[in-house]
Each structure stands twice: as C-alpha cells, then as structure tokens.
Design a protein around this motif. Structure first.
Motif, mmCIF file in Angstrom:
data_model
loop_
_atom_site.group_PDB
_atom_site.id
_atom_site.type_symbol
_atom_site.label_atom_id
_atom_site.label_comp_id
_atom_site.label_asym_id
_atom_site.label_seq_id
_atom_site.Cartn_x
_atom_site.Cartn_y
_atom_site.Cartn_z
ATOM 1 N N MET A 1 0.844 -1.192 0.000
ATOM 2 C CA MET A 1 0.000 0.000 0.000
ATOM 3 C C MET A 1 0.876 1.236 0.000
ATOM 4 O O MET A 1 1.795 1.330 0.791
ATOM 5 N N THR B 1 -3.883 -1.051 -6.382
ATOM 6 C CA THR B 1 -4.175 -0.862 -4.951
ATOM 7 C C THR B 1 -5.021 0.391 -4.726
ATOM 8 O O THR B 1 -6.020 0.343 -4.004
ATOM 9 N N VAL C 1 0.625 -0.254 -7.764
ATOM 10 C CA VAL C 1 0.130 1.002 -7.187
ATOM 11 C C VAL C 1 -1.292 1.310 -7.678
ATOM 12 O O VAL C 1 -2.214 1.470 -6.867
ATOM 13 N N ARG D 1 -8.878 0.542 -3.277
ATOM 14 C CA ARG D 1 -9.245 1.300 -2.073
ATOM 15 C C ARG D 1 -10.424 2.238 -2.333
ATOM 16 O O ARG D 1 -11.214 2.541 -1.445
#
Lengths: 321, 279
Positions: free
Chosen positions: B1, B124, B121, B128
């Motif tokens: 993360m 992720t 990246v 989210r």
C-alpha cells in the motif's frame, strides 16, 4: 454421546480441539493421535475420557491397526484428520505419504469400518487458485490450484483435498472437508504467520492485497461443529479478520520493506538457507499480489460457523465490529 | 500500500472541501472488520479519490448531470454506460457524479478489466476507492450485498474506439444483463456525452503484456470538453424477468439490447441538447 479420533492432536489447532472435545459433554471418548512419543504429550490434565496414542500415519499398516484396533474397541464414530505435513520446503515420498496417503488410508478404511460414520478433513485455503481473472472473494466452487508446476506442498494439499471430495457419496461414512483460513499462531503451519513473525517483512512493491486470517480458537470451533454436524460437503472456514496485507504487517509490529518480486524471492530463499525459516515466497507470490478472501456463507448456513475470535494483534489489539 | 488511511484522510483535509469528507463519512458499506470491505475499499480513500477528482469534475470537464433521481437509493443496481476517451476519465466523472447526486451517498463500484489488477500502485489505489476486478464471483458478491455496480458493457474496445467511431456503441457485452436478472437488480442506463471527444484516438499499436495496446492520440492530454451525464429511467429487469431467466440466452440478449437502446437514446438526446463540445 460420540467417540472422536483426532489426528494431529499435538499441533496447536489439534490440541485446542482435543481440549474442547474433552470438555464437551456430548463426547464419550477422545483418541488423540500425535507425533510425539511422550505419554503426556498434551499439556493439560485429562481423565479417562481421553486416550493419547503415538502413531506414524504415513504408514498405512499403522493406520489400519489404529482404526481397526483401538478406534473400533472404543467405538469411535468421527475421525477428525488434521495431520498434514507443515513444512513448505520439504519434499519427497515421505511428505507425500504424510499428507496424501494418510488421508487416503483413513478414508478407505472408514468405508468398511464398523463404527466410523463421519470423517472430517481439515484442508487449506491454499488449495485455491489465485489469479487475475478470478474473484478475490472465494466460494467453494472456486477453481483449485492444479498447476503441475506448483510446489509439492501445494500439490499434496490439493490432492488430499480432492481425494476426500471424490469419496463424498461413495463411502459408508460421511465426508466433510473444511478449507480453513490460516490461523495466526505458532505450530499451525501458517505461511502468513511465518512471514509476519520474521524480523523484517518484504512484500511486493505497489501491491497490497486483502488477506483473511483466523485464530486457532475459531478453527477449532469450526472443526467441533463439523464433528457434531450431519451431511457431507466442502466448507470454507474464514477467520474474523479481513484486512490488507500491509495492515496485517503493521498490526503485527513487523518492519516492512516493499521490494520487487525477484528480490523478495531470493531474499526469502537465502533466509531459509541460513536460518531455516518456513516462509516460501514462491508459494505465496500470487496471493501477495492479488489476494484471497474466503466466503463463509455455506459454513454459516449449514454448520452454524461464524468466526467470533479476532486475532490479538500485538499492535493495536483485536478489532471487534 | 502506498500509504495508510490516516494519510489519505490528512491529504483529503488539505486538498478537498469539507463536503467530500462528509460524504465519505455517510457512506454505507459492509465493513469487514478493519475499516475495509472484503475487496479492499476504504472510505478514507473514497474521500481522497473524490477530493482529487472533484477539481477535474468541477473545473476541467465542468460536468452537468441530468436525471440522477433515477438512481435507486438502496438495493442492488447496475449502472450501464457508454465508454470512451482513451483514458478512463468517463468512469471517474461518473463515479463522482453518483457520489454527489445520491443521498445518502452511494459508491458505484467500477468493474475493471482484469489487467488493471496487475498494475502496481494503480491496482491498490483503485481497489481502495472501490474498483473491483471484473470476475463473475466479485460482481455476484457485490450485488448480493446490495451494492451498485458501474459497468461499461463496451469494455476496453469502447475506451479504445477511434475518433471516427465516436458515439457509436461498440460490441455490447451481455454480462451486465445476466447479472442484473440473476440478482434482481434494475439497470440504470447512462449516456455520457463529451468524453468521446476528449482525446481523439487516431491509431492503436498492439503491445505485449497486460495492457492491450498503445493508443496514438491527436492530443497529449484530454481536452477540456464539457461532460454531460444523462441517467435514464431504470430498466426493471428485477420485475420483467425471473432470476431463472438469467440462464436463457435469448432473454439475456433481449435485456442487454434494451439497455443498449436506452443508452444510445440518451447519447442522442445529450448530443441534441448540448450547444458545443466545450460548452
């Protein structure tokens, strides 16, 4: 009142299950089968309702003697099979015998056994295939990892699982397979525990998948429910905690360094070679990129299992919702 | 993360309006125990995405929204929209538009192509904010929990359509109709006008790897076209079909055709209504 035989009784989960079964008034007698030759391998007091035996389950003759000897004499009705090889790096015939052939022997012998009516196999979430194209939330019909290039650790677990599944409906005994989330604790064989419990955690840079982790207590509860249940089937057994990998590392209090995959693989190989650590990046690579969360709806509906025990995270404590 | 939720929250406070944080606080989602849902969505990252996208929404594309009252306030629902623009700003603008124009705010979960999950990246950050991989199991789980799916049935060929094909719907996939029928969800058709001219694509170069092609565009960045987002009346797939009809290819195709026709009609309506590409 039933008699229960538990293999892998000296593992963390086995010990917890045996303790619960001995305290369970619905259980008449427990045979605890462990790898330790010690007479008092189980570290708790028990009375006449528990018999501890040391049996090498990799030898089919010993399994036969156990089931048609002591188990028949004590009128065992349920076998809970937990004893599978736990070291991800070990390979060879002996490992295969412990994980696959022992399971096969127990199932075959249960078919013609005079008292056994139910076999519960503890399987693993690792049997599922993890891939870009597949869902993160995994139900029991999710594809299994049948990759012939997978490490023996995975192939054996998949074979043991499928061996049990293929017997459903064909044996006199009922067969139940519980595909359990990893229980974070020593002695569980958890790869994630081994990963978190290291002085430093290396994880793939740029990826932070969701993971689901269980406690020894919850897995033992699921096994106990399956012991007393009826009917056959495959059930996912998720844990209470679902969180990103980075969050689990932070809550475990382990320093973390994001790094490229090839570097991580070699770093963990080196670590295994030097200190014999049990975490294998090769086995967990896909899971550390794309994630895997077990859906426990079927276990909730049919076994009544709902995870209730959050992990006692060293940093921040347990989370309850 | 890349960073934890607390940092996302702090950045949002600095760059976003107060209303952005308030929207995220009012968001309903199935918390899996640590503030995230099972797919990795976290309200603080939804707020951060909202804060980053809002200036683009307000000042760059100056989005105008029509008919958002057609979005059901609760229960499973599928938003089906046309897809275009080389870069997926249409998805981002639609996402912000739904967040802003639903009360209580609903987070439409964009369904992304598989390759998105392979991007470091990006995968992720998208997860989210609520993006999910387009596998059947993922979308099934979201609809069963009463979620809202944002689907572009044209898929990658839609976003990669050439400028000469603007506002011509590409092959219209049927999965969204099947899902909606099986899970008793209405489908809200959405026509997005503006995006198809933002970054004219003149050619494509196929490349190996997870990304299907390299686009050759007339402009290096998207142009500040004005977006018009038109929501149509929900197509009551939950009333017009039984869940078992999801296994009937003809009924699924019929439902998908209804959605396609509705989206095409909204596009025509939007093109007729607008005064110019930039106004």
């Amino acid at each position: 009142m039933i008699g229960v035989l538990v293999t892998g009784a000296t593992t963390a989960i086995g010990e917890r299950l045996v303790r619960a079964l001995v305290a369970d008034t619905r259980v008449r007698h427990v045979i605890a089968v462990g790898r330790s030759p010690e007479t008092h391998a189980l570290p708790f007091a028990h009375g006449d309702r528990l018999t501890y035996v040391h049996v090498d389950l990799a030898k089919s003759r010993r399994v036969h003697e156990l089931l048609f000897g002591l188990a028949r004499d004590l009128e065992i009705e349920v076998v809970v099979h937990l004893d599978q090889h736990q070291n991800a790096f070990n390979k060879g015939k002996r490992v295969h015998q412990e994980t696959v052939e022992a399971t096969r022997s127990i199932l075959e012998l249960s078919h013609r056994h005079p008292t056994i009516r139910r076999v519960v196999l503890k399987s693993y979430a690792e049997v599922y295939k993890v891939s870009l194209e597949l869902p993160v939330l995994v139900t029991e019909d999710h594809p299994l990892n049948l990759d012939p290039r997978a490490p023996q650790y995975i192939r054996d677990r998949v074979e043991a699982d499928l061996t049990a599944c293929s017997r459903m409906g064909f044996l006199d005994a009922e067969v139940v397979v519980l595909r359990c989330a990893e229980a974070l604790g020593p002695g569980t064989g958890s790869q994630l525990f081994s990963f978190l419990d290291a002085p430093l955690a290396l994880r793939p840079a740029g990826f932070d998948p969701m993971v689901n982790v269980a406690t020894i207590a919850d897995i033992a509860v699921a096994l106990e429910l399956a012991t007393h249940g009826s009917g056959e089937g495959v059930f996912n057994v998720p844990g209470f905690d679902t969180l990103p990998l980075s969050e689990s590392i932070r809550k475990w209090g382990t320093p973390c360094v994001p790094a490229p995959g090839p570097l991580i693989r070699n770093a963990y190989r080196l670590r295994h070679a030097v200190v014999g650590a049990g975490f294998s990046y090769g086995i967990n690579r896909r899971r550390m990129h794309y994630g895997l969360v077990l859906a426990g709806n079927r276990a909730a509906d049919e076994l009544g299992y709902v995870p209730e025990n959050p992990v006692d995270w060293p940093v921040g404590g347990p989370v309850r919702t | 993360m890349p960073f934890p939720p607390a940092i996302a929250r702090a950045i949002t406070r600095v760059i976003g309006k107060k209303s952005v944080s308030e929207r995220a606080e009012r968001l309903h989602f199935p918390n899996a125990g640590h503030g995230y849902d099972q797919f990795g969505m976290h309200p603080d990252f939804v707020a951060l995405g909202d804060a980053i996208a809002s200036p683009v929404y307000d000042r760059y594309f100056r989005v105008k929204s029509y008919g958002a009252e057609n979005i059901p306030k609760e229960g499973p629902v599928v938003l089906a929209a046309n897809h275009s623009g080389t870069l997926p700003f249409d998805g981002m603008m639609l996402w912000v538009d739904v967040l802003r124009n639903t009360d209580p705010p609903r987070n439409p979960r964009p369904v992304a192509d598989y390759f998105v999950s392979s991007l470091p990246v990006v995968s992720t950050l998208f997860a989210r904010a609520g993006v999910v991989g387009g596998s059947r199991g993922n979308v099934r789980a979201l609809l069963e929990s009463g979620g809202m799916l944002m689907i572009f049935p044209e898929g990658t060929p839609g976003i990669g359509k050439l400028y000469r094909d603007r506002y011509k719907l590409q092959e219209w996939r049927k999965g969204h109709a099947e899902l909606a029928i099986r899970h008793n969800a209405p489908i809200v058709p959405v026509g997005i006008v503006g995006a198809e001219e933002q970054m004219p694509q003149i050619a494509r170069i196929p490349i190996p790897g997870p990304v299907p092609y390299l686009p050759i565009t007339a402009t290096p960045l998207p142009m500040p076209v004005r977006y018009h987002v038109h929501y149509g009346e929900p197509i009551p797939t939950h009333l017009d079909y039984d869940p078992e009809d999801a296994d009937d290819p003809e009924k699924v195709a019929e439902a998908a055709r209804r959605v396609r026709d509705a989206v095409q009609e909204l596009i025509h309506k939007g093109l007729d209504m607008r005064e110019g590409v930039f106004t």
